[in-house]
Design an enzyme around this catalytic site. Structure first.
Site, PDB file in Angstrom:
ATOM      1  N   LYS A 116     -13.037  -3.291   0.759  1.00  0.00           N
ATOM      2  CA  LYS A 116     -12.008  -2.313   0.375  1.00  0.00           C
ATOM      3  C   LYS A 116     -12.645  -1.290  -0.546  1.00  0.00           C
ATOM      4  CE  LYS A 116      -7.524  -1.553   0.852  1.00  0.00           C
ATOM      5  NZ  LYS A 116      -6.650  -1.906   1.995  1.00  0.00           N
TER       6      LYS A 116
HETATM    7  P1  NAD Z   1       1.206   5.608   2.349  1.00  0.00           P
HETATM    8  O1  NAD Z   1       0.546   6.287   1.216  1.00  0.00           O
HETATM    9  O2  NAD Z   1       1.205   6.276   3.694  1.00  0.00           O
HETATM   10  O3  NAD Z   1       2.742   5.285   1.991  1.00  0.00           O
HETATM   11  C1  NAD Z   1       3.152   4.601   0.846  1.00  0.00           C
HETATM   12  C2  NAD Z   1       4.653   4.805   0.700  1.00  0.00           C
HETATM   13  O4  NAD Z   1       5.142   3.999  -0.361  1.00  0.00           O
HETATM   14  C3  NAD Z   1       5.052   6.248   0.359  1.00  0.00           C
HETATM   15  O5  NAD Z   1       6.255   6.563   1.035  1.00  0.00           O
HETATM   16  C4  NAD Z   1       5.316   6.187  -1.154  1.00  0.00           C
HETATM   17  O6  NAD Z   1       6.195   7.195  -1.608  1.00  0.00           O
HETATM   18  C5  NAD Z   1       5.930   4.810  -1.227  1.00  0.00           C
HETATM   19  N1  NAD Z   1       5.941   4.217  -2.564  1.00  0.00           N
HETATM   20  C6  NAD Z   1       4.949   4.132  -3.478  1.00  0.00           C
HETATM   21  N2  NAD Z   1       5.373   3.468  -4.570  1.00  0.00           N
HETATM   22  C7  NAD Z   1       6.652   3.103  -4.323  1.00  0.00           C
HETATM   23  C8  NAD Z   1       7.643   2.407  -5.045  1.00  0.00           C
HETATM   24  N3  NAD Z   1       7.398   1.922  -6.267  1.00  0.00           N
HETATM   25  N4  NAD Z   1       8.842   2.219  -4.469  1.00  0.00           N
HETATM   26  C9  NAD Z   1       9.102   2.696  -3.230  1.00  0.00           C
HETATM   27  N5  NAD Z   1       8.227   3.363  -2.499  1.00  0.00           N
HETATM   28  C10 NAD Z   1       7.018   3.580  -3.039  1.00  0.00           C
HETATM   29  O7  NAD Z   1       0.548   4.158   2.454  1.00  0.00           O
HETATM   30  P2  NAD Z   1       0.526   3.168   3.696  1.00  0.00           P
HETATM   31  O8  NAD Z   1      -0.730   3.387   4.436  1.00  0.00           O
HETATM   32  O9  NAD Z   1       1.831   3.245   4.390  1.00  0.00           O
HETATM   33  O10 NAD Z   1       0.364   1.773   2.936  1.00  0.00           O
HETATM   34  C11 NAD Z   1       1.483   1.074   2.373  1.00  0.00           C
HETATM   35  C12 NAD Z   1       1.066  -0.361   2.103  1.00  0.00           C
HETATM   36  O11 NAD Z   1       0.630  -0.968   3.319  1.00  0.00           O
HETATM   37  C13 NAD Z   1      -0.097  -0.557   1.122  1.00  0.00           C
HETATM   38  O12 NAD Z   1       0.078  -1.759   0.419  1.00  0.00           O
HETATM   39  C14 NAD Z   1      -1.307  -0.677   2.045  1.00  0.00           C
HETATM   40  O13 NAD Z   1      -2.393  -1.363   1.454  1.00  0.00           O
HETATM   41  C15 NAD Z   1      -0.693  -1.489   3.164  1.00  0.00           C
HETATM   42  N6  NAD Z   1      -1.403  -1.414   4.445  1.00  0.00           N
HETATM   43  C16 NAD Z   1      -1.613  -0.231   5.059  1.00  0.00           C
HETATM   44  C17 NAD Z   1      -2.266  -0.202   6.288  1.00  0.00           C
HETATM   45  C18 NAD Z   1      -2.468   1.068   7.059  1.00  0.00           C
HETATM   46  O14 NAD Z   1      -2.927   0.999   8.206  1.00  0.00           O
HETATM   47  N7  NAD Z   1      -2.127   2.234   6.514  1.00  0.00           N
HETATM   48  C19 NAD Z   1      -2.735  -1.399   6.864  1.00  0.00           C
HETATM   49  C20 NAD Z   1      -2.498  -2.601   6.210  1.00  0.00           C
HETATM   50  C21 NAD Z   1      -1.820  -2.600   5.001  1.00  0.00           C
END
Ligand code: NAD
Length: 426
Positions: A116
Site C-alpha cells: 500500500k
Molecule cells: P473515494 O475517494 O472515491 O470515495 C470516498 C468517499 O467517502 C467520498 O464520497 C467521501 O466524501 C466519503 N467520505 C469520506 N469520509 C467520510 C465520512 N466520515 N463519512 C461519510 N463519507 C465519507 O474512495 P474509494 O476508492 O471509494 O474508497 C473508499 C474505501 O474503499 C476506502 O476505505 C478504500 O481503501 C476502500 N477500497 C477502495 C477500492 C477501490 O478500488 N477504489 C478497493 C478496495 C477498497
C-alpha cells in the site's frame, strides 16, 4: 494468543488502524496453530519506504510532503495495493492497509503480495498541476521498489485513473520503455482493464447478493443505506439498484440524503459531481452520517473510511447485512456487538476484493499486451468472488467463528504456507 510483535512498541507503526490490523490477526491466528516464529515472520512488514516530496506549488513556493510505500509480505507474488492521497496518511495507516492486502491476496488465491502507498496531502485543496507534480515526484522517489515484477500500485481514496497514468508515464520515462504493468486502474487508452473502474463496487454488490441468499432475504425491494459516495459507494449503490434493491440513504464527507421510497443513483451521482453536496438533491431530506449509520435498513454499506463503527455507535446499527466496502471501518469491539445482534457481516478483505481481482486481471493483460472482453472479466471475477465467499462461509460455520476471522484465517494460512514452502533466505 499473547503475541507482541516488535511493531507494538514502535511508535512509527503503532497507530490505531495498525493496532486494529494486529488485533484482528491475533484473533485469527489463535485458531490456526501456526508456529510462533512463522507467525512473527508473516506479520512483520517486509519493507517500508518513507520519502520526502518537495514540489513547486502554483504560488511558486516549495512545499514538502511525506510519502510512503509499504510492502508487507511478498510470499505469494509481487506487491499489490492502492495509493491513497489524504491528510490522515501516516506509516501506521499505510502499513495496516498493506497488511490487509496480504491477507486479501491469500483469500482470493491470487499470486500477489500485500502492499500500500500514500501521500499525506489534501488533494481537494490542490490543483491538477500540483497533483501531477506530486505524483511524478513520488513515482521517482519509490522507483527502485516498484515495477511489474516488484510492486504494482492502484487507485485508492483521493487517487484515480489519471494518477495511475502519471505514474505509468513517469516510470516508463525512467526505464526508457513502455511499462504497462507497473500500475493498474489505468485509463483504458493506456491499457487499463475493462471493468476495473466499477470492479470494487460490483464485487461488493455480488457479495451482498451471496449473503442475502444465505439469510433468505430477497434483494428485490431490500432497503440499502450507503456511507461514502466515491468510487466504491457509487458503484455499489448503482449495481444494487440494478439488482432491484432500494437505496434509501447515501452520504459523503459533507453529509447525506434520505428518502424512504428510494433515491435514483445515477442522477444523484451526476448531482454530486457537479455540486459535491448531496443534501440539496430533489425529493430527499438531509441526514447526518451518524444518522445514516443508525438508519433502519436491510443492508448497510460502509464505503467511506476506516474507524466508522466502534463501541460507541455499533449498538445503533439496524440492518441485516453489514457490508464493508471500505477497509477497516469497524473496530473489534463493534464486531462483537454486531455479532450479538446477529447481523451478517461481510468483512472488508472479502467484500471489497473485486478491485484487487480485476487489478490482477489488468496486470496479467498488461504483461501479455493482450486484452480480454468485458464478458470474460465479469465471469472470471464472479467465479473467484463466489469461491472465496463460499469458502469463508463454510469455515465460519464449521469453526463457529465470525466471517471476518474465517476470511482472515484462509488468507493468513495461504500466506504462511507459501512462506514456509519458499523457506528462509539465506
Ligand atoms: P473515494 O475517494 O472515491 O470515495 C470516498 C468517499 O467517502 C467520498 O464520497 C467521501 O466524501 C466519503 N467520505 C469520506 N469520509 C467520510 C465520512 N466520515 N463519512 C461519510 N463519507 C465519507 O474512495 P474509494 O476508492 O471509494 O474508497 C473508499 C474505501 O474503499 C476506502 O476505505 C478504500 O481503501 C476502500 N477500497 C477502495 C477500492 C477501490 O478500488 N477504489 C478497493 C478496495 C477498497
Amino acid at each position: 494468543m499473547n503475541f507482541v510483535p516488535e511493531q507494538r512498541t514502535n511508535p512509527e507503526y503503532f497507530t490505531p488502524l495498525y493496532q486494529l490490523a494486529l488485533n484482528q490477526f491475533e484473533k485469527a491466528v489463535d485458531h490456526l496453530k501456526l508456529p510462533p516464529d512463522v507467525t512473527e515472520w508473516i506479520i512483520t512488514p517486509g519493507r517500508s519506504m518513507m520519502v520526502s516530496l518537495p514540489i513547486r506549488m502554483d504560488d511558486k513556493t516549495v512545499k514538502t510532503f511525506y510519502g510512503y510505500r509499504v510492502q508487507h509480505n511478498m510470499a505469494l507474488g509481487p506487491g499489490k495495493g492502492g495509493l491513497r492521497y489524504h491528510p490522515s496518511v501516516n506509516l501506521g495507516e499505510v502499513t495496516a492497509l498493506a497488511t490487509w492486502m496480504t491477507w486479501k491476496g491469500g483469500l482470493m488465491n491470487i499470486p500477489l503480495g500485500g502492499a500500500k502507498g500514500g501521500i499525506r496531502c489534501d488533494p481537494k485543496k490542490m490543483s491538477q498541476a500540483e497533483l501531477e507534480k506530486l505524483t511524478r515526484r513520488y513515482t521517482a522517489a519509490i522507483f527502485p521498489i516498484i515495477g511489474p515484477e516488484k510492486d504494482v500500485p492502484a487507485p485508492d481514496v483521493g487517487t484515480n485513473s489519471q494518477t495511475m497514468a502519471w505514474i505509468m508515464d513517469t516510470y516508463s520515462m525512467r526505464t526508457g520503455f513502455h511499462t504497462m504493468g507497473v500500475v493498474t486502474g489505468k485509463p483504458e487508452i493506456m491499457g487499463g482493464s475493462l471493468g476495473r473502474m466499477e470492479a470494487t463496487g460490483l464485487g461488493v454488490a455480488h457479495s451482498i447478493a451471496y449473503a442475502a441468499k444465505k439469510i433468505n432475504m430477497p434483494l428485490e425491494g431490500a432497503t440499502v443505506a450507503v456511507q461514502g459516495f466515491g468510487n466504491v459507494g457509487y458503484y455499489t449503490a448503482k449495481f444494487l439498484q440494478g439488482m432491484g434493491a432500494k437505496i434509501i440513504a447515501v452520504s459523503n464527507s459533507l453529509g447525506g440524503v434520505f428518502n424512504k421510497n428510494g433515491i435514483p443513483i445515477d442522477p444523484l451521482h451526476q448531482h454530486s459531481v457537479e455540486d459535491r453536496q448531496l443534501d440539496n438533491f430533489p425529493d430527499t431530506e438531509k441526514i447526518t452520517n451518524a444518522k445514516l449509520l443508525a438508519t433502519k435498513c436491510d443492508i448497510l454499506v460502509l464505503a467511506a473510511m476506516e474507524n466508522q463503527v466502534t463501541e460507541k455507535n455499533a449498538a445503533k446499527v439496524n440492518c441485516k447485512i453489514y457490508a464493508e466496502g471500505a477497509n477497516g471501518p469497524t473496530s473489534l469491539e463493534a464486531d462483537k456487538i454486531l455479532e450479538e445482534k446477529e447481523i451478517f457481516l461481510i468483512p472488508d478483505i472479502l467484500c471489497n476484493s473485486g478491485g484487487v481481482v480485476v487489478s490482477y486481471f489488468e496486470w496479467v493483460q498488461g504483461m501479455q499486451s493482450f486484452f480480454w472482453d468485458m464478458d470474460d472479466i465479469y465471469k472470471r471475477m464472479e467465479k473467484m468472488l463466489q469461491n472465496a465467499f463460499e469458502e469463508t462461509y463454510t469455515l465460519h460455520q464449521q469453526e463457529k467463528v465470525g466471517m471476518r476471522t474465517a476470511a482472515l484465517m484462509i488468507g493468513i494460512k495461504r500466506v504462511a504456507e507459501a512462506q514456509m514452502t519458499r523457506g528462509l533466505y539465506p
